[in-house]
Design an enzyme around this catalytic site. Structure first.
Site, short mmCIF file in Angstrom:
data_model
loop_
_atom_site.label_atom_id
_atom_site.label_comp_id
_atom_site.label_asym_id
_atom_site.label_seq_id
_atom_site.Cartn_x
_atom_site.Cartn_y
_atom_site.Cartn_z
CG HIS A 14 -1.31 -4.28 14.53
ND1 HIS A 14 -0.01 -4.46 14.93
CD2 HIS A 14 -1.28 -4.14 13.18
CE1 HIS A 14 0.78 -4.45 13.86
NE2 HIS A 14 0.03 -4.25 12.80
CB CYS A 30 4.02 -6.07 16.32
SG CYS A 30 2.93 -4.67 16.48
CG HIS A 53 4.32 -1.35 2.23
ND1 HIS A 53 3.07 -1.85 2.06
CD2 HIS A 53 4.74 -1.77 3.45
CE1 HIS A 53 2.74 -2.57 3.13
NE2 HIS A 53 3.74 -2.53 3.99
CG HIS A 57 -0.38 -0.07 2.52
ND1 HIS A 57 0.36 0.97 3.04
CD2 HIS A 57 -0.39 -1.04 3.47
CE1 HIS A 57 0.75 0.65 4.26
NE2 HIS A 57 0.33 -0.57 4.53
CB CYS A 105 -1.23 -4.34 19.67
SG CYS A 105 -0.03 -3.61 18.54
CE LYS A 152 1.35 1.59 10.55
NZ LYS A 152 1.14 0.15 10.60
CB CYS A 163 1.47 -7.58 19.09
SG CYS A 163 0.46 -7.21 17.63
CE LYS A 222 1.20 -5.22 5.22
NZ LYS A 222 2.50 -5.62 4.70
#
Ligand code: ME8
Length: 504
Positions: A149, A131, A23, A20, A146, A298, A128, A301
């Site tokens: 996430h 992560c 990246h 995405h 987390c 943020k 996590c 994905k």
């Protein structure tokens, strides 16, 4: 003495889903640095790739009903193909499933154990799986979730091999004291240092519960904890990227390792500690950037609110994406991105300020001088803005200020637009007595445009190539980026224009 070398890396991206914009962002930033250092005439190596092991990939594969290897094979290709579509000039693309990588990981981590930094023990704590991170107390959100996430952390209890991270407390503090620019920007340096100062705990070196990873040679029921396997890519790649040649001595240690702030701990603490444990030199700089935010969250994905870089490139080209991301989000900080803001910058800055400047300049030289740039010196009035610009850009990029460097060049794009308005060459053209003055103005515009285009090359490589060709002066070395450093003699029209108007 040989040429200076420059080795720059991106994180290796998880193959648990498609790439995405986040990246793309890091890869573009790394490419700007790689291109700039090539402009300086340095020997550059630029690495990116995919992280294929560990729980993040294994769990995603289970959800999709395929094996981790199948998922990796499918998704790695999308990351590999993204790089050239972004205009990125990586010299190699590493996959952690490469046999050469795996063998080298085993070699280095065996050395870590031989050096006395590994021991058997039992881990008990919060973890996590997205992560792949063993969270310390200060990294846990309310209700044991987390912070990245927003999922429930798992209580892990497992018998593993451990890496004695705590014994690197003092060496890491010394590294930070001796190299105040080891981590950039300063706020991230402080964040990493305060993490160290809070006291380091040992971390798992291996995982017994997992089978998707690099086998531990001395305990084959286990695989290495994915972060060690992943971090080592930066080092292992050099040993096999070039068939028949080991590039390690030439490029290690890396000069700049770019990462997002989500993986700061791994790169600024675990990574230098691991290298020290293996007896290897640590990188010169870890540069930590912020997050691209959409609606304040943020983009990732796992949150599912992604914006597809392929789509943006299809409509506007990769240069526009590169420019927008690095101009609109101050590099190092978090920043919101939106299609609206993108389109506005495209129209106002790329199409109107730069694209029009180029079209007008070329058109006037064609119309008033048959395409021949008058062989006269540029107008001194531009010197205060252009003098030393190349040096400032290089200094800012050395300090990882990618947005400030771009802003500095853009100020000169605007300066040239003001110059056109002030000088009004179309008026001068009406008066034969002003022919000499018109010569100076046209030569100055061509030369100014050439200089900023050379400087913009790392951000706008495809555009720079086209425009420098139209200006008949393809040399894009940094030393060409001064008024008068090269001669522009004849120009050609640009058709289509550099940044054509698009339907909204
Ligand atoms: O963490 N804004 O891989 P990953 C800016 N495999 N950058 C972003 C971003 C966003 N919203 N989202 C992702 C991993 N990134 C590990 C790394 S390295 C040895 C192993 C970028 O696929 C940013 O560079 O989750 C971030 O650090 C990285 O992608 C995380 O990619």
């Amino acid at each position: 003495m040989g040429r200076a070398t420059f080795y720059v890396t991106t994180p290796i991206y998880y193959v648990n889903a498609a790439p995405h914009l986040g990246h793309a962002y890091t890869t573009i930033a790394a490419d700007v640095l790689a291109r700039h250092h090539r402009q300086r005439g340095e020997d550059v190596f630029f690495l990116t790739g995919t992280d294929e092991h560990g729980e993040p990939v294994k769990l995603a594969a289970e959800r999709e009903g395929v094996t981790p290897a199948e998922l990796a094979d499918r998704n790695f290709a999308r990351f590999r193909d993204l790089a050239p579509q972004l205009g990125a000039t990586n010299d190699f693309f590493i996959r952690t499933s490469d046999a050469e990588h795996k063998a080298k990981v085993q070699e280095v981590l065996t050395k870590v154990k031989e050096n006395g930094h590994a021991y058997e023990g039992t881990y008990e704590g919060w973890y996590c799986p997205r992560c792949a991170d063993f969270k310390t107390e200060r990294e846990i959100d309310e209700g044991n979730t987390c912070p990245i996430h927003h999922i429930d952390l798992v209580r892990e209890h497992e018998h593993n091999w451990f890496f004695a991270l705590s014994s690197f407390q003092e060496p890491l503090e010394r590294l930070f004291a001796d190299h105040p620019d080891f981590v950039r920007p300063r706020s991230r340096y402080n964040e990493a240092l305060s993490f160290i100062k809070a006291g380091l705990q040992d971390v798992s070196l291996t995982r017994r519960k997992l089978d998707w990873g690099v086998t531990v040679p001395w305990d084959p029921d286990q695989v290495f904890y994915v972060w060690w396997d992943a971090l080592l890519n930066y080092y292992t790649a050099l040993s096999y990227a070039e068939p028949g040649e080991d590039l390690t001595a030439r490029f290690w240690p890396a000069n700049v390792q770019l990462v997002g702030k989500d993986i700061l701990k791994f790169h600024t603490i675990y990574w230098p500690a691991l290298l020290m444990a293996a007896g290897l030199p640590v990188p010169e700089h870890v540069v930590v950037h912020g997050f691209l935010l959409m609606d304040g969250e943020k983009m990732s994905k796992s949150l599912g609110n992604t914006l597809d870089p392929f789509e943006v490139i299809d409509r506007f080209g990769s240069d526009a994406l590169r420019y927008y991301l690095l101009r609109d989000v101050s590099f190092g900080q978090d920043g919101s991105v939106s299609p609206g803001a993108f389109e506005e910058r495209y129209e106002r800055e790329l199409a109107n300020e730069y694209g029009n400047l180029a079209s007008r300049t070329l058109a006037m030289i064609l119309r008033y001088r048959d395409g021949v740039v008058p062989a006269v010196r540029h107008d001194d009035i531009l010197d205060p803005d252009f003098d030393g610009l190349d040096v400032r850009v290089a200094e800012l990029l050395d300090a990882a200020e990618l947005t400030q460097a771009l802003d500095g060049i853009w100020a000169c794009v605007r300066r040239l637009n003001r110059y056109v308005e002030e000088q009004a060459p179309w008026q001068l053209a009406k008066d034969p007595a002003q022919a000499g003055r018109l010569d100076t103005v046209l030569a100055s515009l061509a030369e100014g445009l050439r200089v900023i285009t050379v400087l913009l090359q790392p951000w706008l490589p495809a555009t720079a190539e086209r425009l420098l060709a139209a200006l008949g002066s393809p040399d894009d070395a940094l030393e060409a980026a001064r008024l008068g450093a090269r001669r522009v003699s004849t120009v050609q029209a640009l058709d289509p224009p550099l940044f054509p108007k698009r339907e909204a």
